[in-house]
Design a protein around this motif. Structure first.
Motif, PDB file in Angstrom:
ATOM      1  N   MET A 158       0.807  -1.209  -0.059  1.00  0.00           N
ATOM      2  CA  MET A 158      -0.130   0.112   0.091  1.00  0.00           C
ATOM      3  C   MET A 158       0.834   1.264  -0.072  1.00  0.00           C
ATOM      4  O   MET A 158       0.934   2.096   0.919  1.00  0.00           O
ATOM      5  N   PRO A 159       1.629   1.440  -1.087  1.00  0.00           N
ATOM      6  CA  PRO A 159       2.548   2.559  -1.182  1.00  0.00           C
ATOM      7  C   PRO A 159       2.069   3.784  -0.837  1.00  0.00           C
ATOM      8  O   PRO A 159       2.718   4.836  -0.254  1.00  0.00           O
ATOM      9  N   HIS A 160       0.784   4.218  -1.112  1.00  0.00           N
ATOM     10  CA  HIS A 160       0.128   5.320  -1.123  1.00  0.00           C
ATOM     11  C   HIS A 160      -0.018   5.866   0.316  1.00  0.00           C
ATOM     12  O   HIS A 160       0.414   6.886   0.824  1.00  0.00           O
ATOM     13  N   LEU A 161      -0.256   4.912   1.269  1.00  0.00           N
ATOM     14  CA  LEU A 161      -0.321   5.064   2.491  1.00  0.00           C
ATOM     15  C   LEU A 161       1.112   5.148   3.292  1.00  0.00           C
ATOM     16  O   LEU A 161       1.324   5.989   3.974  1.00  0.00           O
ATOM     17  N   LEU A 162       1.945   4.348   2.770  1.00  0.00           N
ATOM     18  CA  LEU A 162       3.191   3.986   3.554  1.00  0.00           C
ATOM     19  C   LEU A 162       3.879   5.431   3.219  1.00  0.00           C
ATOM     20  O   LEU A 162       4.743   5.760   4.039  1.00  0.00           O
ATOM     21  N   SER A 163       4.064   5.828   2.151  1.00  0.00           N
ATOM     22  CA  SER A 163       4.691   6.848   1.651  1.00  0.00           C
ATOM     23  C   SER A 163       3.975   8.117   2.146  1.00  0.00           C
ATOM     24  O   SER A 163       4.957   9.299   2.499  1.00  0.00           O
ATOM     25  N   PHE A 164       2.700   8.226   2.426  1.00  0.00           N
ATOM     26  CA  PHE A 164       2.281   9.318   2.999  1.00  0.00           C
ATOM     27  C   PHE A 164       2.717   9.495   4.618  1.00  0.00           C
ATOM     28  O   PHE A 164       3.072  10.542   4.916  1.00  0.00           O
ATOM     29  N   ILE A 165       2.874   8.388   5.345  1.00  0.00           N
ATOM     30  CA  ILE A 165       3.142   8.621   6.701  1.00  0.00           C
ATOM     31  C   ILE A 165       4.690   8.715   6.558  1.00  0.00           C
ATOM     32  O   ILE A 165       5.129   9.691   7.380  1.00  0.00           O
ATOM     33  N   ARG A 166       5.497   7.963   5.897  1.00  0.00           N
ATOM     34  CA  ARG A 166       7.049   8.288   5.853  1.00  0.00           C
ATOM     35  C   ARG A 166       7.535   9.600   5.286  1.00  0.00           C
ATOM     36  O   ARG A 166       8.666  10.131   5.559  1.00  0.00           O
ATOM     37  N   GLY A 167       6.594  10.121   4.353  1.00  0.00           N
ATOM     38  CA  GLY A 167       7.076  11.404   3.626  1.00  0.00           C
ATOM     39  C   GLY A 167       6.511  12.534   4.198  1.00  0.00           C
ATOM     40  O   GLY A 167       7.222  13.491   4.081  1.00  0.00           O
ATOM     41  N   ASN A 168       5.551  12.404   5.217  1.00  0.00           N
ATOM     42  CA  ASN A 168       5.239  13.577   5.838  1.00  0.00           C
ATOM     43  C   ASN A 168       4.928  13.511   7.454  1.00  0.00           C
ATOM     44  O   ASN A 168       4.801  14.484   8.234  1.00  0.00           O
ATOM     45  N   GLY A 169       5.438  12.472   8.030  1.00  0.00           N
ATOM     46  CA  GLY A 169       5.427  12.235   9.484  1.00  0.00           C
ATOM     47  C   GLY A 169       6.291  11.343   9.891  1.00  0.00           C
ATOM     48  O   GLY A 169       7.467  11.189   9.510  1.00  0.00           O
ATOM     49  N   THR A 170       5.497  10.646  11.131  1.00  0.00           N
ATOM     50  CA  THR A 170       6.648   9.457  11.756  1.00  0.00           C
ATOM     51  C   THR A 170       6.044   8.400  11.730  1.00  0.00           C
ATOM     52  O   THR A 170       4.860   8.122  12.295  1.00  0.00           O
ATOM     53  N   MET A 171       6.687   7.307  11.316  1.00  0.00           N
ATOM     54  CA  MET A 171       6.296   5.805  11.469  1.00  0.00           C
ATOM     55  C   MET A 171       7.099   5.311  12.684  1.00  0.00           C
ATOM     56  O   MET A 171       8.204   5.150  12.788  1.00  0.00           O
ATOM     57  N   LEU A 172       6.148   5.043  13.912  1.00  0.00           N
ATOM     58  CA  LEU A 172       6.729   4.270  14.877  1.00  0.00           C
ATOM     59  C   LEU A 172       6.539   2.521  14.753  1.00  0.00           C
ATOM     60  O   LEU A 172       5.611   2.241  14.672  1.00  0.00           O
ATOM     61  N   ALA A 173       7.775   2.306  14.369  1.00  0.00           N
ATOM     62  CA  ALA A 173       7.937   0.714  13.789  1.00  0.00           C
ATOM     63  C   ALA A 173       8.245  -0.145  15.068  1.00  0.00           C
ATOM     64  O   ALA A 173       8.349  -1.291  14.551  1.00  0.00           O
ATOM     65  N   ASN A 174       8.095   0.299  16.233  1.00  0.00           N
ATOM     66  CA  ASN A 174       8.387  -0.641  17.255  1.00  0.00           C
ATOM     67  C   ASN A 174       7.128  -0.669  18.262  1.00  0.00           C
ATOM     68  O   ASN A 174       7.319  -0.534  19.389  1.00  0.00           O
TER      69      ASN A 174
END
Length: 943
Positions: free
Chosen positions: A289-305
């Motif tokens: 789902m690159p549109h969602l993933l890139s929206f988060i990673r490109g504009n904010g913070t992904m808490l991956a843990n």
């Protein structure tokens, strides 16, 4: 000569026919074609004479002679100029047993005459026959047989309009209650008319009326039982006031030092993964789902843990995210349903999914969402509505109606009221045939969507009272909308049941094509995000939404369920449709002016999954370029615990299974099934009861045959009784009846159940292949993304977080505060300094270190809980002396943990929301105490 044996002898008869008085005459007149001079030695004659009653005229008499033997003769006698009837008829064969029948009508047609007589004929003689004719006048009068039918006409008992006043464009739920005492001749039918506005369906008992212009609308209804009599149908009238909308009174004002926030969009997935699943080369769900993933990673913070809670299921995960507290504080310690054990040892199986104020079960006032003190957990929308913000809910757990119950404690009864149109609809749906559109209608209309409004909000002017009787500080004067029946007209601008269109261009309908809620499994990305966008566009600034998993095939609006394997063509296609929906969603919002500059976006998931399956074809498939074929290789391993215990542990079975056993048990079916042990007739078994201890020690050695590998697997991984469950936040003081005896964390390939009782001992169930609830890392691991004013734009952050951190972090950005302290803390690592309270910015490094230590001692998947679970497993498997010693140690550690965690929680909450600084030295002291606590727990768990 006498040749009577060879030649038939003929004779004659003379008729004497009395009609009133008989007379003889030698005159005759006839038209029979015979004369009286036949062969005299073989025939005879018949003579008759009749005098008619004065005033009676007969013109003609018909006769029929039968016999002797087979002889027959017919004719008529003309008496039109006679006053008597007389004739001699010949020839007639001699013999016996003859008869003559006469019939006549009087000239005026008034009377009919008939008579007959028998006679014998002698050769060469005339036999006189007297025929008695009786005459009957034609009946000039008649009678009527009356069969009266009685019909009790119908009566209207009442007409309702809820609400009685609504803004133009809003809709009103109408309802008529009527009865027909004899239920005949036809079922009741209804016909509605309105002086203005629009009716959704004029022929049903519960239509909706939409105001189209300001003023008073007169709405009438008639009830008929099919009787066409003019005065039989009953009728009545109700009025509705249609008010012109005024300027919105919405005063919603959210934000932080980084800027105002005018929209909040919260989306929580079911079982959607950031980390890759076990098939090598298959991209993860979010990678597809690159549109969602890139929206988060490109504009904010992904808490991956990020991490879920225990038991790690949909309801518990969502509810801890919504409230910011662990399950022991919101009551859902076991989900998606749980068990309550009565004082007599009987088991109930309530659902975790119920509207926020629902009781745990019938017959109790204890809330389903129960706090440790036994009161209702504060509702998650209240902080927003008290701030003047309307809150929309799209499939989110327990903040929408979850059922169509019409009992005293049912969702429909509590929200709409007994006798309301919605109550009538739900009652009728409940009576309809299973699997029918009518059976599904109430859920489609009333479940799954809600809007909780600020006080005075025009959006909910026509809604129901939003009742939270136990909310801290009180909660009156607030209203809500519940279900597509009331929300769709707001979003579509159309009256009645008009479907919203999803982001793929399809009408949002249930499995029967009825507009409204498609069921929770039908909440795909295209559906949920369409409702979110529509709500935001129609002035609802805060929305919470649920999106169903992509790894299962859900059929049409959730009417089917089959599991996909990683990289399966259907799985990949479903993720592609989800990605397309997010692309359309972000484009649509941007066109509306809703973007990262003014909107807080939050995306997360309820829990991770463990995939259960064999090997795909081809072995090196990646799903994207080469689909993975999992035919015959997908499905969890179902195991019936009753059967396993009976076969492997007959002595234990004798104590707990069968009608003669002194004890009983059940499990909450899961790959981490909690066990509930009870003494028949006497309630739950205690933790130290000899039979409890026997059960725990015995099932620790449970095994099962793996159908995929053919190997015998050890089923148990870890165990915890109530002492250990307190360390995991799986024990509630608010409703002790729902506490399990112990939790059994199993091999994640297995789903253990005792219902239905005919479940195979071990077999593959292809309907489900993604297990959760358990403690494995792939289940525990989740993800959390923030985008919006005050959120840093950065690479993935691996700070340790869990579901309870979502709400405090959101509230720091929004400038809100709860009436209680959350179990989570503000994840300052994701936020800009300008978005933080000054008391968080000061000594931020110390506060972050304190927050990290706090999570490790308090979170269900933190280091402390992990060690406590290991020690609890050893205790339950051991002899009673070892068990007693370890239990005491675990209990002491939990007491220390709770005290320390309480102090840290209060300090972090005070710094975030009450302007209370955290002293650096105090913070370091707490950190040191936490490290000591963790070391002591690890030492207890050491081999």
């Amino acid at each position: 000569m006498n040749d009577g044996r060879t030649v038939r002898a003929l004779t004659a008869i003379a008729l004497l026919v009395p009609l009133a008085a008989l007379a003889c005459s030698d005159k005759s007149s006839h038209t029979g074609g015979d004369s009286a001079h036949s062969d005299s030695d073989r025939t005879g004659e018949l003579g008759l004479a009749l005098q008619l009653q004065p005033g009676v005229a007969i013109n003609s008499v018909s006769y029929t002679i039968a016999g002797p033997g087979t002889f027959s003769k017919t004719g008529s006698i003309d008496v039109s100029t006679s006053t008597t009837i007389s004739a001699t008829i010949s020839p007639i064969p001699a013999g016996t047993g003859a008869s003559i029948t006469l019939s006549a009508s009087t000239a005026d047609g008034v009377s009919q005459c008939a008579g007959s007589a028998s006679f014998n004929v002698v050769a060469h003689a005339t036999t006189s026959v007297s025929v008695h004719l009786t005459c009957h006048e034609t009946v000039k009068t008649g009678s009527v047989l009356v069969n009266g039918s009685l019909n009790q006409c119908p009566a209207i008992d009442g007409i309702s309009a809820s609400p009685a006043e609504v803004l133009v464009g809003g809709s009103v739920a109408l309802g008529v209650a009527a009865h027909d005492s004899d239920s005949a001749p036809s079922p009741l039918s209804y016909h509605w008319t309105a002086s203005s506005g629009a009716l959704s369906d004029a022929s049903v008992a519960t239509p909706r009326f939409t105001c189209t212009s300001a003023g008073t609308a007169s709405i009438s209804v008639s009830a008929s039982d099919g009787d066409t009599a003019a005065n039989c149908a009953d009728s009545g009238t109700v009025t509705v006031k249609c008010t012109a909308p005024a300027a919105s009174g919405n005063t919603c004002a959210l934000g932080n030092g980084a800027g105002p926030i005018t929209h909040v969009i919260y989306v929580q997935f079911d079982n959607t993964h950031l980390m890759r699943d076990p098939q090598p080369g298959v991209p993860s769900d979010l990678e597809q789902m690159p549109h969602l993933l890139s929206f988060i990673r490109g504009n904010g913070t992904m808490l991956a843990n990020d991490h879920t809670i225990l038991i790690s299921h949909t309801a518990g995960g969502i509810l801890s995210s919504l409230t910011g507290v662990y399950p022991d504080r919101h009551g859902q310690t076991v989900t998606n349903s749980y068990v309550r054990t009565s004082a007599t040892g009987a088991f109930q199986f309530p659902s975790s999914f119920g509207y926020w104020t629902d009781p745990a079960a019938a017959g109790t006032t204890i809330p389903n969402m129960v706090s440790p003190d036994g009161t209702n957990m504060p509702a998650p929308w209240v902080a927003f509505t008290r701030k003047g913000c309307d809150v929309g809910a799209v499939g989110s757990a327990n903040i929408v109606l979850e059922n169509t119950g019409v009992t005293a404690t049912g969702d429909v009864t509590k929200v709409f009221g007994s006798g309301s149109p919605q109550f009538v609809e739900a009652t009728n749906s409940g009576k309809a045939a299973s699997g029918s559109a009518a059976r599904n209608l109430a859920q489609t209309d009333l479940v799954g969507f809600a809007v909780h409004c600020a006080s005075g909000s025009a959006t909910c002017a026509g809604g129901q009272d939003d009742l939270l009787p136990q909310e801290p500080g009180g909660y009156t004067g607030f209203k809500g909308l519940f279900g597509a029946q009331s929300i769709n007209p707001l979003l579509t601008g159309q009256p009645g049941p008009v479907a919203l269109t999803d982001l793929a261009g399809q009408a949002i309908v249930d499995p029967f094509g009825q507009p409204g809620f498609p069921g929770f499994d039908g909440m795909s990305a295209a559906v949920s995000l369409a409702y979110v966008a529509a709500m935001q566009e129609h002035g609802i600034p805060v929305t919470y939404a649920y999106i169903s998993d992509a790894h299962d095939f859900h059929g049409v609006s959730g009417n089917d369920h089959q599991a996909y394997g990683p990289g399966a063509a259907g799985y990949v296609a479903q993720l592609k449709s989800y990605d397309d929906a997010f692309a359309a969603f972000f484009t649509r919002l941007a066109a509306d002016g809703i973007d990262k500059t003014n909107t807080l976006f939050v995306f997360t998931v309820d829990e991770g999954d463990h995939f259960v399956g064999g090997k795909p074809t081809p072995a090196n498939c990646d799903g994207v370029t080469t689909p993975c074929d999992w035919t015959g290789q997908v499905g969890e391993l179902n195991a019936n615990i009753d059967t396993l215990v009976s076969h492997q542990f007959p002595a234990l079975a004798a104590k707990f299974l069968g009608t003669g056993a002194p004890n009983t048990f059940t499990v909450h079916g899961d790959d981490a099934p909690p066990f509930y042990l009870a003494k028949v007739g006497a309630g739950p078994l205690s933790q130290t009861d000899a039979d409890t201890r026997l059960f725990e020690r015995t099932v620790a050695g449970l095994t099962a045959l793996n159908p995929y590998t053919g190997a015998t697997d050890k089923v148990m991984v870890q165990m915890a009784d109530q002492t250990g469950m307190k360390a995991l936040h799986m024990f509630t003081t608010g409703d002790p009846a729902r506490n399990a005896t112990f939790a059994f964390f199993a091999d994640a390939n297995y789903f253990l159940t005792d219902f239905p009782t005919n479940t195979c001992e071990t077999c593959i169930n292809p309907a489900f292949a993604w297990n959760h609830g358990d403690i494995q890392p792939e289940i525990a691991s989740t993800w959390l993304g923030f985008v919006g004013p005050g959120v840093q734009s950065q690479s993935d952050v691996h700070v340790w977080t869990d579901h309870t951190d979502v709400r405090p972090t959101m509230f720091e950005l929004l400038g809100l505060q709860d009436s209680y302290q959350a179990d989570g803390r503000v994840v300052t690592q994701a936020l800009k300094a300008s978005a933080l309270a000054s008391t968080l910015r000061t000594n931020q490094a110390s506060i972050e270190a304190l927050g990290d230590a706090y999570k490790q001692i308090n979170a269900p998947f933190g280091a402390f809980a992990t060690s406590a679970l290991v020690a609890s497993t050893v205790a339950l498997k051991s002899d009673d002396a070892t068990y007693t010693s370890l239990e005491a140690s675990i209990a002491a550690l939990v007491v220390r943990r709770d005290a320390l965690a309480g102090s840290i929680r209060a300090a972090l909450d005070g710094a975030a929301f009450s302007g209370q600084p955290v002293d650096s030295m105090q913070a370091q002291t707490w950190i040191s105490q936490a490290q000591t606590l963790l070391a002591d727990a690890a030492a207890l768990a050491a081999p």
